[in-house]
Design a protein around this motif. Structure first.
Motif, PDB file in Angstrom:
ATOM      1  N   ARG A 692       0.830  -1.209   0.000  1.00  0.00           N
ATOM      2  CA  ARG A 692       0.000   0.000   0.000  1.00  0.00           C
ATOM      3  C   ARG A 692       0.862   1.256   0.000  1.00  0.00           C
ATOM      4  N   LYS A 693       1.969   1.226   0.702  1.00  0.00           N
ATOM      5  CA  LYS A 693       2.829   2.408   0.726  1.00  0.00           C
ATOM      6  C   LYS A 693       3.424   2.688  -0.657  1.00  0.00           C
ATOM      7  N   ASN A 694       3.761   1.649  -1.378  1.00  0.00           N
ATOM      8  CA  ASN A 694       4.356   1.828  -2.708  1.00  0.00           C
ATOM      9  C   ASN A 694       3.383   2.483  -3.690  1.00  0.00           C
ATOM     10  N   ASN A 695       2.087   2.407  -3.394  1.00  0.00           N
ATOM     11  CA  ASN A 695       1.073   3.031  -4.256  1.00  0.00           C
ATOM     12  C   ASN A 695       0.248   4.042  -3.466  1.00  0.00           C
ATOM     13  N   ILE A 696       0.906   4.726  -2.532  1.00  0.00           N
ATOM     14  CA  ILE A 696       0.152   5.523  -1.567  1.00  0.00           C
ATOM     15  C   ILE A 696      -0.601   6.677  -2.220  1.00  0.00           C
ATOM     16  N   LYS A 697      -0.035   7.334  -3.207  1.00  0.00           N
ATOM     17  CA  LYS A 697      -0.733   8.459  -3.834  1.00  0.00           C
ATOM     18  C   LYS A 697      -1.997   7.985  -4.549  1.00  0.00           C
ATOM     19  N   LYS A 698      -1.879   6.887  -5.268  1.00  0.00           N
ATOM     20  CA  LYS A 698      -3.060   6.331  -5.941  1.00  0.00           C
ATOM     21  C   LYS A 698      -4.067   5.834  -4.916  1.00  0.00           C
ATOM     22  N   HIS A 699      -3.570   5.217  -3.850  1.00  0.00           N
ATOM     23  CA  HIS A 699      -4.430   4.700  -2.785  1.00  0.00           C
ATOM     24  C   HIS A 699      -5.272   5.817  -2.178  1.00  0.00           C
ATOM     25  N   LEU A 700      -4.649   6.944  -1.876  1.00  0.00           N
ATOM     26  CA  LEU A 700      -5.377   8.063  -1.261  1.00  0.00           C
ATOM     27  C   LEU A 700      -6.263   8.778  -2.278  1.00  0.00           C
ATOM     28  N   ALA A 701      -5.797   8.870  -3.512  1.00  0.00           N
ATOM     29  CA  ALA A 701      -6.611   9.529  -4.545  1.00  0.00           C
ATOM     30  C   ALA A 701      -7.891   8.752  -4.836  1.00  0.00           C
ATOM     31  N   ASN A 702      -7.874   7.448  -4.569  1.00  0.00           N
ATOM     32  CA  ASN A 702      -9.057   6.621  -4.817  1.00  0.00           C
ATOM     33  C   ASN A 702     -10.218   6.975  -3.906  1.00  0.00           C
ATOM     34  N   THR A 706     -11.551  12.967  -0.802  1.00  0.00           N
ATOM     35  CA  THR A 706     -11.628  13.036   0.661  1.00  0.00           C
ATOM     36  C   THR A 706     -10.384  13.675   1.250  1.00  0.00           C
ATOM     37  N   VAL A 707      -9.227  13.306   0.721  1.00  0.00           N
ATOM     38  CA  VAL A 707      -7.949  13.735   1.276  1.00  0.00           C
ATOM     39  C   VAL A 707      -7.431  14.949   0.496  1.00  0.00           C
ATOM     40  N   PRO A 708      -7.117  16.052   1.177  1.00  0.00           N
ATOM     41  CA  PRO A 708      -6.571  17.222   0.483  1.00  0.00           C
ATOM     42  C   PRO A 708      -5.305  16.881  -0.296  1.00  0.00           C
ATOM     43  N   THR A 709      -5.138  17.523  -1.423  1.00  0.00           N
ATOM     44  CA  THR A 709      -3.996  17.238  -2.293  1.00  0.00           C
ATOM     45  C   THR A 709      -2.671  17.440  -1.585  1.00  0.00           C
ATOM     46  N   VAL A 710      -2.597  18.462  -0.746  1.00  0.00           N
ATOM     47  CA  VAL A 710      -1.335  18.744  -0.055  1.00  0.00           C
ATOM     48  C   VAL A 710      -0.939  17.587   0.850  1.00  0.00           C
ATOM     49  N   LEU A 711      -1.911  16.898   1.417  1.00  0.00           N
ATOM     50  CA  LEU A 711      -1.608  15.761   2.282  1.00  0.00           C
ATOM     51  C   LEU A 711      -1.231  14.530   1.458  1.00  0.00           C
ATOM     52  N   ILE A 712      -1.874  14.350   0.306  1.00  0.00           N
ATOM     53  CA  ILE A 712      -1.499  13.229  -0.560  1.00  0.00           C
ATOM     54  C   ILE A 712      -0.037  13.341  -0.959  1.00  0.00           C
ATOM     55  N   MET A 851      -1.692   6.775  13.162  1.00  0.00           N
ATOM     56  CA  MET A 851      -1.888   7.632  12.002  1.00  0.00           C
ATOM     57  C   MET A 851      -1.429   6.923  10.726  1.00  0.00           C
ATOM     58  N   CYS A 852      -0.313   6.193  10.810  1.00  0.00           N
ATOM     59  CA  CYS A 852       0.164   5.440   9.645  1.00  0.00           C
ATOM     60  C   CYS A 852      -0.859   4.387   9.225  1.00  0.00           C
ATOM     61  N   TYR A 853      -1.413   3.689  10.202  1.00  0.00           N
ATOM     62  CA  TYR A 853      -2.420   2.674   9.879  1.00  0.00           C
ATOM     63  C   TYR A 853      -3.665   3.306   9.256  1.00  0.00           C
ATOM     64  N   CYS A 854      -4.017   4.504   9.677  1.00  0.00           N
ATOM     65  CA  CYS A 854      -5.157   5.200   9.060  1.00  0.00           C
ATOM     66  C   CYS A 854      -4.873   5.524   7.597  1.00  0.00           C
ATOM     67  N   ILE A 855      -3.672   6.026   7.326  1.00  0.00           N
ATOM     68  CA  ILE A 855      -3.311   6.398   5.956  1.00  0.00           C
ATOM     69  C   ILE A 855      -3.312   5.174   5.053  1.00  0.00           C
ATOM     70  N   LEU A 856      -2.856   4.046   5.587  1.00  0.00           N
ATOM     71  CA  LEU A 856      -2.708   2.839   4.784  1.00  0.00           C
ATOM     72  C   LEU A 856      -3.920   1.926   4.845  1.00  0.00           C
ATOM     73  N   HIS A 857      -4.952   2.341   5.549  1.00  0.00           N
ATOM     74  CA  HIS A 857      -6.105   1.476   5.796  1.00  0.00           C
ATOM     75  C   HIS A 857      -6.812   1.104   4.496  1.00  0.00           C
ATOM     76  N   ASP A 858      -7.349  -0.122   4.481  1.00  0.00           N
ATOM     77  CA  ASP A 858      -8.040  -0.603   3.294  1.00  0.00           C
ATOM     78  C   ASP A 858      -9.387   0.072   3.100  1.00  0.00           C
TER      79      ASP A 858
END
Length: 901
Positions: A692-702, A706-712, A851-858
């Protein structure tokens, strides 16, 4: 280039792509430059007119014309849509509901809005109120009403912004007192849902001349009424299945997502409408102040404001369109296409390319078609098979022999033929364009079944279309017969709850059929759950008193048109499973071959599987006493909630203290980022986090904005470079790495998986003054249900749904939970080394790890965070969110609770 770069639509698009609140400065270029604090530098440059002799562009001229044209010539009404006054409910239902549009007079004569909703009065009363703006922009646009009126007076946009606000009842609740739903439309079957659960259904609308709504079918095939209070609107309508000329319908084969590509309302009226032959033109009417138009389910419509207008509209579900709404919720794409584009959406019904047919035909455009999307484009005529005002079916004309003599009908029996039978509600992707979520849809049908018994015949038909209830009820009957369970009452024939699998409550028994995720996933879910129950009995865990009692379990098989059951207790490998799903199991010889470690191995393989195998695991448990917490939370006092949090702390401690099952050779993931030195029991978790970390930007953009661009952009920098850092701590005194122990993780501690019961002899919880641990269970006994998602991992992962969903971010409840939990978050062979690591590394702090688990959550848990702490929508760093949401975990961690046996 200078002319094109100064085009207003370019600057408008640039500005609106950012979203938020704005004030119009007279032009979109000035407005954009003002946001960038560049307006003063360019103000003089803006005032200098430039002339370019010899330059001309028909494209730019047409755009200029659309910006400055007047619409007085469109006021003519040829009477296509009937006008009726004083229509009775019976007459409306027999002649118009589900059949055709009608203009209705006198319905709003007594409304206060008839006099109060003039622009002058609205600005006086609501000038400082912020309303939502409709525009083709991925971001939400809001304006104060006084600023919007100023914009209307200054603008010359070809597609002007207009207020289209579904939350006006919250921002300006007094507006709701100025009108009432007309008597013809008061039946709304979505009313059984809470306001927060039901889809958007009412809109406050203000728009200037040239604005309007482009061609569309109302969401979810609902019907609608629209009452005009000020100004004039021009309507164009086509019957269901008739795609308007110039419009393309995109239907995704993956999830049934429907997207409509259409010119703006003004552009369609100016550029396409004049070229239509008389028999190709839509039904038309001009709506006047005080008139209400009814638009039936499935009808295409386009609206153009001929002058500044103020209106209110509502969508609704009644007995006439209920089955259509349910059909549109069903998984698949073909039926969605047919409902909107007629037989053009049927596979194999191609009518060829556009150039092979004369102008004025409906075509299915194959150009640029991908394997996951079908494009359905309308260019022509239909011949009405009944009166023009009641077009419920029609014939295609001028098409090739593949469609010759085929008749489209909006009848539910005709449309339901195009359901994809292999698609199932519980195992298929839910379309993002459905009006409500997958779980909300099941809850809606269940509530209708209970609250409206007089409509059960209709509700059953809708539930068969939407959630395949006939199939799952047949499964229930077979399980019931096998285990001699009582027959369901009429109230018990529909699945209950909002979980991911069909669940029936029959008498005191709960029958759960595991369908989610396909056979491999669901079989491992049942196997792990049975192993977990066996472990609880072996170690004598007190948790056994707070979970359901298992009565039976096994597999349900569909063979030769008949269902049969195969009982299974989790031990050994049943022959029927090997027949339909020949697994190569690393733990086939263990006591529980589909238990925890096999489930971990299955998760590592990550191979996709077909979900339509005719076999489903099931479990029958005794119904726990109490109410689902999600249903009663609003009735509980703060003292009740604190007792609940305390009880949850005790039971989650019991889960996290359970020993893991023995595994002789634990699974090895195929992940180069997982090191040989990483503990075997952690490798699957580390592999998943790395992926999930290796694709984190795509993961959050999906998560759809919801997630502000600056945080992505900052997510990768915030996360540790090596995900094993979250469980691998500092070197101990001997130079070896210190690892924490993993725990059993429930993975789904949500408010619908907790049952709470108040002891009746104690009376109100607020009456007691006792706070001793011994009294807590008497005050508020809880049960935890649904262990099918059991896994291993960091116990902090269970705290995420608890804090965000169950506690809703209430810090008092979190602290009470931790007071009873009394376990360190990090446990290992050397708790002293772990304590030292916490003091020296941010990777070991509980708040950072959570917080890391939240970012990477399924799941999209970040949406819950931004919903609960609205101020965090403007956060510019993950550290801000970590501090506000999870900082109390660090304080708890620093108190270093000791493990007591």
């Amino acid at each position: 280039m200078y002319i094109l770069c100064n085009e207003e639509p370019l600057w408008m698009s640039k500005y609106l792509s950012v979203g938020g609140h704005f004030e119009y400065k007279g032009s979109w270029k000035k407005t954009t430059l003002a946001r960038l604090n560049l307006c003063s530098e360019n103000s003089e440059l803006e005032q200098k007119a430039r002339h370019f002799d010899g330059f001309n562009s028909l494209y730019l001229y047409r755009r200029w014309y659309r910006c400055f044209t007047t619409l007085s010539s469109y006021s003519f009404d040829n009477g296509h849509v009937e006008r009726k006054d004083d229509l009775s409910l019976d007459h409306f239902r027999s002649q118009y509901d589900g059949k055709g549009p009608v203009l209705l007079g006198k319905l709003a004569d007594s409304w206060p809005a008839r006099t109060k909703w003039s622009m002058q009065q609205l600005v006086h009363d609501y000038g400082e109120v912020t309303f939502r703006i409709s525009q083709r922009s991925p971001k939400k646009i809001i304006m104060k009403l006084k600023d919007y009126v100023s914009y209307m007076e200054l603008q010359h946009d070809e597609d002007p912004l207009y207020i289209f606000d579904d939350k006006f009842g919250e921002s300006a609740p007094a507006l709701l007192e100025d009108y009432r739903v007309p008597h013809l439309f008061q039946e709304d079957l979505f009313d059984v849902l809470d306001y927060e659960q039901r889809p958007a259904f009412r809109w406050f609308i203000i728009g200037p001349e040239r604005s309007g709504a482009s061609w569309h079918v109302d969401p979810g095939l609902t019907s609608a009424w629209n009452t005009l209070l000020c100004g004039r609107k021009r309507w164009a309508l086509y019957p269901p299945g008739r795609v308007p000329g110039g419009v393309t319908v995109h239907v995704s084969a993956e999830d049934g997502d429907v997207d409509i590509e259409t010119p703006t309302s003004l552009q369609w009226w100016l550029d396409i409408y004049p070229h239509l032959a008389e028999h190709e033109k839509p039904l038309e009417c001009t709506q006047l102040p005080g008139e209400t138009i009814f638009v039936p389910s499935g009808w295409w419509h386009c609206v153009l404001n001929l002058e500044t207008t103020v209106a209110v509209t509502q969508n609704f579900v009644n007995q006439s369109n209920f089955e259509h709404v349910c059909l549109d919720m069903a998984p698949g794409h073909c039926h969605k296409g047919v409902c909107r584009a007629g037989l053009l959406a049927v596979p194999g019904k191609s009518v060829g390319d556009m150039e092979n047919h004369p102008p004025g035909t409906i075509t299915w455009n194959h150009n640029d078609m991908t394997s996951t999307e079908e494009r359905l484009k309308g260019l022509g005529s239909v011949t009405a098979s009944n009166s023009e005002s009641q077009c419920s079916s029609f014939e295609f004309s001028d098409v090739d022999k593949s469609l010759e003599n085929q008749v489209f009908s909006y009848d539910i029996g005709f449309l339901s033929q195009f359901l994809e039978k292999e698609k199932d509600h519980y195992t298929s992707v839910w379309s993002p364009t459905n009006p409500i979520g997958q779980r909300e849809a099941r809850e809606w049908l269940r509530r209708l079944w209970v609250l409206k018994p007089e409509l059960r015949g209709l509700i059953w038909k809708g539930a068969c279309l939407a959630i395949n209830v006939d199939k799952w009820y047949a499964c229930l009957e077979e399980i019931r017969a096998c285990h001699s369970l009582p027959a369901p009452s009429e109230d018990e024939k529909l699945p209950v709850g909002t979980g991911s699998n069909p669940v029936f409550i029959v008498s005191d028994n709960v029958i759960k059929i595991n369908a989610e995720g396909g056979l491999g996933y669901s079989a491992h879910g049942l196997g792990t759950e049975l192993e977990f129950y066996d472990l609880l009995r072996k170690v004598g865990s007190p948790l056994i008193n707070h979970i359901p009692e298992i009565i039976a379990s096994g597999f349900l098989v569909y063979e030769d048109g008949v269902y049969r059951t195969v009982p299974w207790n989790g031990k050994g490998m049943p022959d029927v499973l090997a027949k339909y799903y020949p697994l190569e199991l690393s733990y086939a010889n263990s006591c529980f071959p589909l238990g925890l470690w096999s489930k971990q191995q299955f998760g590592m393989d990550g191979s996709a599987e077909s979900s339509n195998r005719p076999i489903w695991p099931y479990m029958v448990t005794r119904k726990c006493k109490g109410d689902i917490f999600a249903h009663v939370r609003d009735t509980l006092s703060k003292a009740d909630l604190l007792n609940l949090a305390s009880s949850l702390g005790v039971q989650m401690r019991n889960i996290h203290l359970l020993p893991l099952p023995h595994g002789e050779s634990l699974p090895e993931p195929e992940d180069n980022n997982v090191k040989d030195s990483d503990p075997p029991e952690w490798k699957q978790v580390i592999s998943t986090l790395n992926r999930r970390k290796n694709n984190i930007k795509k993961h959050l953009a999906n998560w759809g904005g919801t997630v502000p661009t600056v945080l992505i952009e900052k997510a990768e920098e915030y996360l540790p470079p090596d995900m094993s850092s979250l469980i691998k701590l500092v070197k101990d005194d001997d130079g070896d790495s210190v690892y924490t122990f993993p725990s059993w993780i429930h993975s789904d501690i949500m408010d619908d998986n907790i049952l709470t019961q108040r002891a009746p002899e104690m009376g109100s919880l607020t009456d007691t003054k006792s706070t001793g641990d011994g009294d807590l269970e008497k005050l508020n006994e809880i049960h935890i249900i649904d262990f099918s998602d059991l896994s291993i991992g960091d116990p902090l992962c269970d705290l995420i749904p608890l804090h965000l969903d169950v506690f809703r971010g209430d810090i008092d409840l979190l602290r009470e939970y931790l007071r009873s939990y009394q376990l360190p978050f990090l446990r290992g062979k050397s708790n002293n080394d772990i304590y030292k690591s916490v003091q020296s590394s941010k990777f070991s702090t509980a708040a950072y790890r959570a917080m890391c688990y939240c970012i990477l959550h399924d799941d999209n848990v970040l949406a819950a965070i931004f919903g609960l702490w609205k101020e965090l929508r403007n956060a510019t760093s993950w550290e801000e969110i970590e501090h506000l949401v999870w900082d109390d975990l660090n304080r708890y961690q620093q108190s270093s609770p000791t493990l007591s046996s």
